[in-house]
Design an enzyme around this catalytic site. Structure first.
Site, mmCIF file in Angstrom:
data_model
loop_
_atom_site.group_PDB
_atom_site.id
_atom_site.type_symbol
_atom_site.label_atom_id
_atom_site.label_comp_id
_atom_site.label_asym_id
_atom_site.label_seq_id
_atom_site.Cartn_x
_atom_site.Cartn_y
_atom_site.Cartn_z
ATOM 1 N N PHE A 32 -1.353 16.274 4.109
ATOM 2 C CA PHE A 32 -1.673 15.648 2.958
ATOM 3 C C PHE A 32 -0.587 15.612 1.954
ATOM 4 O O PHE A 32 -0.190 16.575 1.523
ATOM 5 C CB PHE A 32 -3.134 16.266 2.319
ATOM 6 N N ASP B 182 -3.638 5.932 6.350
ATOM 7 C CA ASP B 182 -3.960 7.288 6.882
ATOM 8 C C ASP B 182 -4.972 6.957 8.066
ATOM 9 O O ASP B 182 -4.567 6.752 9.287
ATOM 10 C CB ASP B 182 -4.772 7.873 5.708
ATOM 11 N N ARG C 23 -0.011 11.915 -9.526
ATOM 12 C CA ARG C 23 0.640 10.538 -9.238
ATOM 13 C C ARG C 23 2.028 10.150 -9.810
ATOM 14 O O ARG C 23 2.922 9.422 -9.191
ATOM 15 C CB ARG C 23 -0.357 9.317 -9.682
ATOM 16 N N GLU D 282 0.693 -1.183 0.194
ATOM 17 C CA GLU D 282 0.124 0.009 -0.044
ATOM 18 C C GLU D 282 0.844 1.282 -0.062
ATOM 19 O O GLU D 282 2.073 1.163 0.563
ATOM 20 C CB GLU D 282 -0.824 0.024 1.232
ATOM 21 N N ASP D 283 0.437 2.248 -0.569
ATOM 22 C CA ASP D 283 1.090 3.719 -0.487
ATOM 23 C C ASP D 283 1.029 4.243 0.845
ATOM 24 O O ASP D 283 1.971 4.695 1.163
ATOM 25 C CB ASP D 283 0.500 4.627 -1.667
HETATM 26 P P1 IMP Z 1 -7.200 5.196 4.943
HETATM 27 O O1 IMP Z 1 -7.563 6.406 5.261
HETATM 28 O O2 IMP Z 1 -5.946 4.520 5.633
HETATM 29 O O3 IMP Z 1 -8.340 4.290 4.706
HETATM 30 O O4 IMP Z 1 -6.461 5.582 3.439
HETATM 31 C C1 IMP Z 1 -7.177 5.451 2.381
HETATM 32 C C2 IMP Z 1 -6.379 6.216 1.085
HETATM 33 O O5 IMP Z 1 -6.670 7.438 1.112
HETATM 34 C C3 IMP Z 1 -5.143 5.544 0.916
HETATM 35 O O6 IMP Z 1 -4.672 4.298 0.482
HETATM 36 C C4 IMP Z 1 -4.656 6.842 -0.221
HETATM 37 O O7 IMP Z 1 -4.891 6.375 -1.375
HETATM 38 C C5 IMP Z 1 -5.551 7.915 0.347
HETATM 39 N N1 IMP Z 1 -4.674 8.877 1.025
HETATM 40 C C6 IMP Z 1 -4.486 8.910 2.486
HETATM 41 N N2 IMP Z 1 -3.731 10.046 2.741
HETATM 42 C C7 IMP Z 1 -3.509 10.524 1.583
HETATM 43 C C8 IMP Z 1 -2.483 11.477 1.380
HETATM 44 O O8 IMP Z 1 -1.946 12.385 2.230
HETATM 45 N N3 IMP Z 1 -2.158 11.977 -0.035
HETATM 46 C C9 IMP Z 1 -3.017 11.261 -0.939
HETATM 47 N N4 IMP Z 1 -3.779 10.089 -0.890
HETATM 48 C C10 IMP Z 1 -3.916 9.835 0.673
HETATM 49 MG MG MG Z 2 -4.076 3.565 -1.361
#
Ligand code: IMP
Ligand code: MG
Length: 175
Positions: free
Chosen positions: A150, A101, A163, A97-98
């Site tokens: 962010f 969050d 991206r 995963e990237d």
């Molecule tokens: P989650 O909130 O951990 O479920 O993350 C959901 C998704 O939100 C991640 O897989 C990213 O694709 C996107 N995301 C969360 N934080 C960032 C950020 O700082 N920049 C860009 N995408 C983000």
């Molecule tokens: Mg992601």
């Protein structure tokens, strides 16, 4: 979209060095055991490509896509928009995963994968924002722990853009 000003956050060199260290650790842990590397699209496509190219042993590559975000706030709802093409029962899974969050996506994915009875499951994430956590998620390999900022680039987007940036940056006008 109007071009926005991006300030540097993590340089290409810094990312490259850290990805190399992560791959070394993964190679040591799996000692050439077969690994099914799961790319979580779209955000992890660049990290995935860089990491998997440094993994030893037999590596299978599979892709899935989820969506949970619109703009800069998590909707909290995770949806599979592309599922894995094959069964994964009995395989060693590395979920790549990237960013973690809120943790909702990773949590959803781990539950989904576990239900399919893999031999093992581990997670590799480039970025972790512990301050944003809404749910506790155990992560196995973490590239960088960052503040609740962010960020874009190296696979991460803002409204679908940025991206392709080779580094990770922050959108200036939004801060
Ligand atoms: P989650 O909130 O951990 O479920 O993350 C959901 C998704 O939100 C991640 O897989 C990213 O694709 C996107 N995301 C969360 N934080 C960032 C950020 O700082 N920049 C860009 N995408 C983000
Ligand atoms: Mg992601």
């Amino acid at each position: 979209m109007m071009p926005l000003k991006i300030s540097p956050y993590l340089s290409e060199d810094k990312i490259k060095a850290r990805v190399k260290e992560m791959a070394k650790q993964i190679n040591e842990d799996y000692k050439g055991e077969e690994l099914l590397a799961v790319c979580v699209l779209k955000g992890s496509f660049i990290f995935y490509s860089d990491l998997t190219r440094q993994l030893d042993g037999n590596i299978l590559c599979e892709f899935l896509a989820v969506s949970s975000y619109s703009g800069m706030t998590s909707s909290g709802e995770v949806k599979i928009s592309l599922d894995l093409a094959k069964p994964i029962e009995g395989k060693n899974i590395l979920l790549i995963e990237d960013i973690v969050d809120t943790g909702l996506t990773m949590n959803f994915l781990k539950t989904l994968i576990e239900a399919r009875k893999p031999k093992s499951i581990k997670t590799a994430v480039l970025l972790h924002k512990p301050e944003a956590a809404k749910i506790k998620t155990e992560l196995d390999y973490v590239g960088f722990t960052i503040a609740n900022d962010f960020v874009v680039g190296y696979g991460l987007d803002y409204q679908g853009y940025y991206r392709n940036l080779p580094y990770i940056g922050q959108i200036q006008s939004l801060n």
